[in-house]
Write an enzyme that holds these catalytic residues in place. Structure first.
Site, PDB file in Angstrom:
ATOM      1  N   GLU A 195      -4.289  -4.742  19.220  1.00 34.47           N
ATOM      2  CA  GLU A 195      -3.348  -4.886  18.095  1.00 34.47           C
ATOM      3  C   GLU A 195      -2.361  -3.724  18.008  1.00 34.47           C
ATOM      4  OE1 GLU A 195      -5.569  -5.543  14.558  1.00 34.47           O
ATOM      5  OE2 GLU A 195      -4.083  -4.623  13.252  1.00 34.47           O
TER       6      GLU A 195
ATOM      7  N   ARG B 119     -14.024  -5.736  15.099  1.00 37.85           N
ATOM      8  CA  ARG B 119     -13.040  -4.740  15.504  1.00 37.85           C
ATOM      9  C   ARG B 119     -13.749  -3.414  15.704  1.00 37.85           C
ATOM     10  NH1 ARG B 119      -7.982  -2.125  12.122  1.00 37.85           N
ATOM     11  NH2 ARG B 119      -9.650  -0.698  11.490  1.00 37.85           N
TER      12      ARG B 119
ATOM     13  N   HIS C  45      -2.661   0.765  16.244  1.00 38.49           N
ATOM     14  CA  HIS C  45      -1.932   1.258  15.068  1.00 38.49           C
ATOM     15  C   HIS C  45      -0.615   1.955  15.416  1.00 38.49           C
ATOM     16  CE1 HIS C  45      -1.916   2.054  10.698  1.00 38.49           C
ATOM     17  NE2 HIS C  45      -2.820   1.096  10.667  1.00 38.49           N
TER      18      HIS C  45
ATOM     19  N   ARG D 295       0.368 -11.385  13.075  1.00 32.97           N
ATOM     20  CA  ARG D 295      -0.512 -10.644  12.172  1.00 32.97           C
ATOM     21  C   ARG D 295      -0.033 -10.530  10.726  1.00 32.97           C
ATOM     22  NH1 ARG D 295      -4.797  -8.827  11.569  1.00 32.97           N
ATOM     23  NH2 ARG D 295      -4.391  -6.616  11.301  1.00 32.97           N
TER      24      ARG D 295
ATOM     25  N   TRP E  26       2.034   6.756  12.178  1.00 32.06           N
ATOM     26  CA  TRP E  26       0.635   6.661  11.731  1.00 32.06           C
ATOM     27  C   TRP E  26       0.101   5.273  11.856  1.00 32.06           C
ATOM     28  CZ3 TRP E  26      -2.073   3.884   8.113  1.00 32.06           C
ATOM     29  CH2 TRP E  26      -3.444   4.246   8.016  1.00 32.06           C
TER      30      TRP E  26
ATOM     31  N   GLU F  55       1.502  -6.761  11.368  1.00 35.27           N
ATOM     32  CA  GLU F  55       1.050  -6.549   9.988  1.00 35.27           C
ATOM     33  C   GLU F  55       2.122  -5.884   9.129  1.00 35.27           C
ATOM     34  OE1 GLU F  55      -2.489  -4.234  10.945  1.00 35.27           O
ATOM     35  OE2 GLU F  55      -1.588  -2.487   9.998  1.00 35.27           O
TER      36      GLU F  55
ATOM     37  N   ASN G 120       0.812  -1.220   0.000  1.00 38.24           N
ATOM     38  CA  ASN G 120       0.000   0.000   0.000  1.00 38.24           C
ATOM     39  C   ASN G 120       0.851   1.278   0.000  1.00 38.24           C
ATOM     40  OD1 ASN G 120      -2.327   1.499   0.113  1.00 38.24           O
ATOM     41  ND2 ASN G 120      -2.972   0.805   2.133  1.00 38.24           N
TER      42      ASN G 120
ATOM     43  N   ASP H  89      -7.464  -1.887  17.338  1.00 40.06           N
ATOM     44  CA  ASP H  89      -6.149  -1.650  16.723  1.00 40.06           C
ATOM     45  C   ASP H  89      -5.570  -0.316  17.215  1.00 40.06           C
ATOM     46  OD1 ASP H  89      -3.951  -1.466  15.067  1.00 40.06           O
ATOM     47  OD2 ASP H  89      -5.047  -1.911  13.206  1.00 40.06           O
TER      48      ASP H  89
ATOM     49  N   TYR I 123      -7.537   7.124  12.463  1.00 39.84           N
ATOM     50  CA  TYR I 123      -7.359   5.844  11.783  1.00 39.84           C
ATOM     51  C   TYR I 123      -8.525   4.898  12.084  1.00 39.84           C
ATOM     52  CZ  TYR I 123      -6.418   1.079  10.975  1.00 39.84           C
ATOM     53  OH  TYR I 123      -6.591  -0.205  10.558  1.00 39.84           O
TER      54      TYR I 123
ATOM     55  N   ASP J 217      -6.237  -3.823   1.109  1.00 40.99           N
ATOM     56  CA  ASP J 217      -4.993  -3.622   0.356  1.00 40.99           C
ATOM     57  C   ASP J 217      -4.182  -4.913   0.223  1.00 40.99           C
ATOM     58  OD1 ASP J 217      -4.758  -2.042   3.171  1.00 40.99           O
ATOM     59  OD2 ASP J 217      -2.870  -3.082   2.822  1.00 40.99           O
TER      60      ASP J 217
ATOM     61  N   GLU K 108      -8.737 -11.690   9.634  1.00 44.42           N
ATOM     62  CA  GLU K 108      -9.342 -10.370   9.376  1.00 44.42           C
ATOM     63  C   GLU K 108      -9.994 -10.395   7.994  1.00 44.42           C
ATOM     64  OE1 GLU K 108      -6.493  -7.168   9.006  1.00 44.42           O
ATOM     65  OE2 GLU K 108      -7.923  -5.722   9.817  1.00 44.42           O
TER      66      GLU K 108
ATOM     67  N   HIS L  23      -3.381 -10.599   8.659  1.00 44.32           N
ATOM     68  CA  HIS L  23      -3.855  -9.295   8.193  1.00 44.32           C
ATOM     69  C   HIS L  23      -4.711  -9.472   6.932  1.00 44.32           C
ATOM     70  CE1 HIS L  23      -2.558  -4.904   7.070  1.00 44.32           C
ATOM     71  NE2 HIS L  23      -3.652  -4.901   7.797  1.00 44.32           N
TER      72      HIS L  23
ATOM     73  N   HIS M  95     -14.602  -4.904  10.410  1.00 39.40           N
ATOM     74  CA  HIS M  95     -14.264  -3.586  10.953  1.00 39.40           C
ATOM     75  C   HIS M  95     -15.508  -2.740  11.167  1.00 39.40           C
ATOM     76  CE1 HIS M  95      -9.907  -3.388   9.194  1.00 39.40           C
ATOM     77  NE2 HIS M  95     -10.141  -4.516   9.840  1.00 39.40           N
TER      78      HIS M  95
HETATM   79  O1  EZ4 Z   1      -3.635   0.366   8.157  1.00 39.03           O
HETATM   80  O2  EZ4 Z   1      -3.694  -2.243   5.729  1.00 39.03           O
HETATM   81  O3  EZ4 Z   1      -5.446  -3.916  10.855  1.00 39.03           O
HETATM   82  N1  EZ4 Z   1      -5.476  -3.336   9.828  1.00 39.03           N
HETATM   83  C1  EZ4 Z   1      -4.759  -2.235   9.560  1.00 39.03           C
HETATM   84  C2  EZ4 Z   1      -4.879  -1.704   8.154  1.00 39.03           C
HETATM   85  C3  EZ4 Z   1      -3.618  -0.958   7.712  1.00 39.03           C
HETATM   86  C4  EZ4 Z   1      -3.539  -0.955   6.217  1.00 39.03           C
HETATM   87  C5  EZ4 Z   1      -2.207  -0.373   5.756  1.00 39.03           C
HETATM   88  O4  EZ4 Z   1      -2.010  -0.612   4.415  1.00 39.03           O
HETATM   89  O5  EZ4 Z   1      -4.067  -1.734  10.406  1.00 39.03           O
HETATM   90  O6  EZ4 Z   1      -5.996  -0.878   8.071  1.00 39.03           O
HETATM   91 CO    CO Z   2      -3.781  -3.078  12.059  1.00 37.84          CO
END
Ligand code: EZ4
Ligand code: CO
Length: 416
Positions: free
Chosen positions: A250, A147, A226, A297, A416, A276, A37, A224, A159, A330, A353, A326, A122
């Site tokens: 996560e 999630r 992130h 993941r 991020w 991931e 991605n 998540d 996010y 993407d 997922e 994961h 999600h």
């Molecule tokens: O941000 O796949 O758990 N899932 C994630 C995704 C990631 C994207 C990044 O390309 O964290 O949404």
């Molecule tokens: Co994630």
């Protein structure tokens, strides 16, 4: 059976995808996913310039040897671009081997260990009512694990929170809207988001309290982080979420530092999932050996294919650590199909997922896997059970798209 040709296919049906198609001298084809991605063309160039010329003339049956040749033989090992490229070759060769055998791929991986794969979807909402609606919509679609991501007061976008219109309809190419449910946007440069960890830590426990009060104690819930927290912040979050009995928490800390999870683990019994963005077994070494995590993941697409990921899962199984592959949009339907076959076969499956791909994606990738009753399952078609429609792909050319970047409220760059 020799590899006659390998084609790197870049298309953008709903979002950008990089696909490798290998053809043998007797006309059998196999597909592999190499989508990274926001860095898609780097992988496409790595494959076209440095991998495809090495493949032509090789024995298509020698999957492990080809994996070792591309991993050890590059001298410059690991990294997401290299490992996504190896993943695509590996997956395409497994697809070919299974087609030649006349069997669905999971049969070559040891056969079925379960009836299907429990998945999670999600749900998200800027505010609680929208989040509750999203959870109910997912339950209505059959999802049995969810999630949960929400907006944070004071932050304009966060996010994991899809705009509700897009979350239902999927985004169209060329609009200013979110890009196929995911946070990446079609843009020449990444958009900037802002982040405030203290506001996040204050808000999230109340969200899970509200969700448990509304939906009861049984529904498996995931969240998540992130990669945004320091170890002590992550420890605090895990501890504060213990009353709400998460299935997993996560990516609480940035992924490079495996040792950070030691401190988190000392303070909380909330199960931890990570990886991931990991691409080799070495990224997990400390985490697995010291039992600092509960779920692995990495997707097949970014961790060296079925060969790479199966090795990580075998290693994890020794420590009772399970899979949590994961599965965002993407990862292409080819990458998802490969995950389904591997998940059906391994002994230590945890959860898969599953974000559903946009209709345009399925115009190009014709799939045979099924989703029913909250479970994904492979078809009995030989190989992966996915085909690539060149004609449809021609009407979806690549268009630059990037994940956002994050800044703290004072303007500093943040994870991020
Ligand atoms: O941000 O796949 O758990 N899932 C994630 C995704 C990631 C994207 C990044 O390309 O964290 O949404
Ligand atoms: Co994630």
């Amino acid at each position: 059976m020799l590899i006659e040709k390998a084609e790197v296919l870049v298309s953008s049906p709903g979002r950008n995808f990089v696909t490798l198609r290998i053809t043998t001298d007797d006309g059998v084809t196999g597909l592999g996913d190499a989508t990274l991605n926001g860095r898609e063309l780097a992988v496409a160039a790595y494959l076209r310039e440095h991998v495809v010329p090495l493949l032509v003339g090789r024995d298509a049956h020698r999957i492990e040897d080809t994996w070792q040749y591309l991993y050890r033989g590059a001298y410059w090992r690991r990294g997401p671009v290299t490992m996504a490229s190896i993943a695509a070759v590996d997956t395409a060769l497994w697809d070919i081997k299974a087609k030649v055998a006349g069997l669905p791929l999971y049969q070559l991986l040891g056969g079925r260990s379960r009836n299907g794969l429990l998945v999670y979807g999600h749900a998200s909402g800027a505010e609680l009512p929208e989040l509750f609606d999203s959870i109910r919509e997912h339950q209505d679609e059959g999802y049995r694990a969810i999630r949960v991501q929400t907006g944070i007061p004071g932050l304009p976008s966060v996010y994991g929170v899809a705009s509700s219109a897009n979350a239902r309809a999927g985004a169209d190419a060329g609009t200013d809207e979110r890009y196929d449910y995911e946070p990446a946007r079609r843009n020449a440069v990444p958009v900037e988001e802002s982040w405030d960890t203290r506001a996040y830590l204050r808000h999230i426990p109340g969200v899970f309290e509200a969700v448990r009060n509304e939906f009861g104690p049984e529904l498996p819930l995931l969240h998540d982080g992130h990669h945004r927290l320091t170890p002590i912040q992550a420890a605090k979050l895990g501890k504060s979420l213990e009353p709400y009995d998460l299935f997993w928490l996560e990516d609480v800390t940035p992924a490079e530092n495996q040792d950070a999870l030691r401190l988190v683990r000392q303070h909380t019994t909330t199960p931890l999932a990570i990886g991931e963005v990991f691409n080799t077994i070495w990224d997990y070494k400390t985490l697995i050996e010291e039992q600092l995590i509960d779920y692995v993941r990495s997707p097949i697409t970014h961790a060296g294919g079925i060969t790479g990921l199966r090795r990580i899962f075998d290693y994890a199984s020794v420590y009772q650590i399970k899979s949590g592959i994961h599965g965002p949009t993407d990862v292409s339907p080819v990458g998802l199909a490969a995950a389904i076959h591997l998940g059906l076969a391994i002994p230590n499956f945890g959860i898969q997922e599953y974000m559903q791909h946009a209709p345009a994606t399925h115009d190009v990738f014709h799939t045979t896997y099924s989703f029913a009753g909250g479970m994904l399952d492979a078809s009995e078609e030989p190989g992966l059970g996915v085909s690539y429609d060149d004609e449809a792909a021609a009407s979806f050319p690549y268009e630059a798209a990037y994940l956002p970047v994050n800044r703290l409220l004072d303007g500093s760059m943040h994870d991020w």
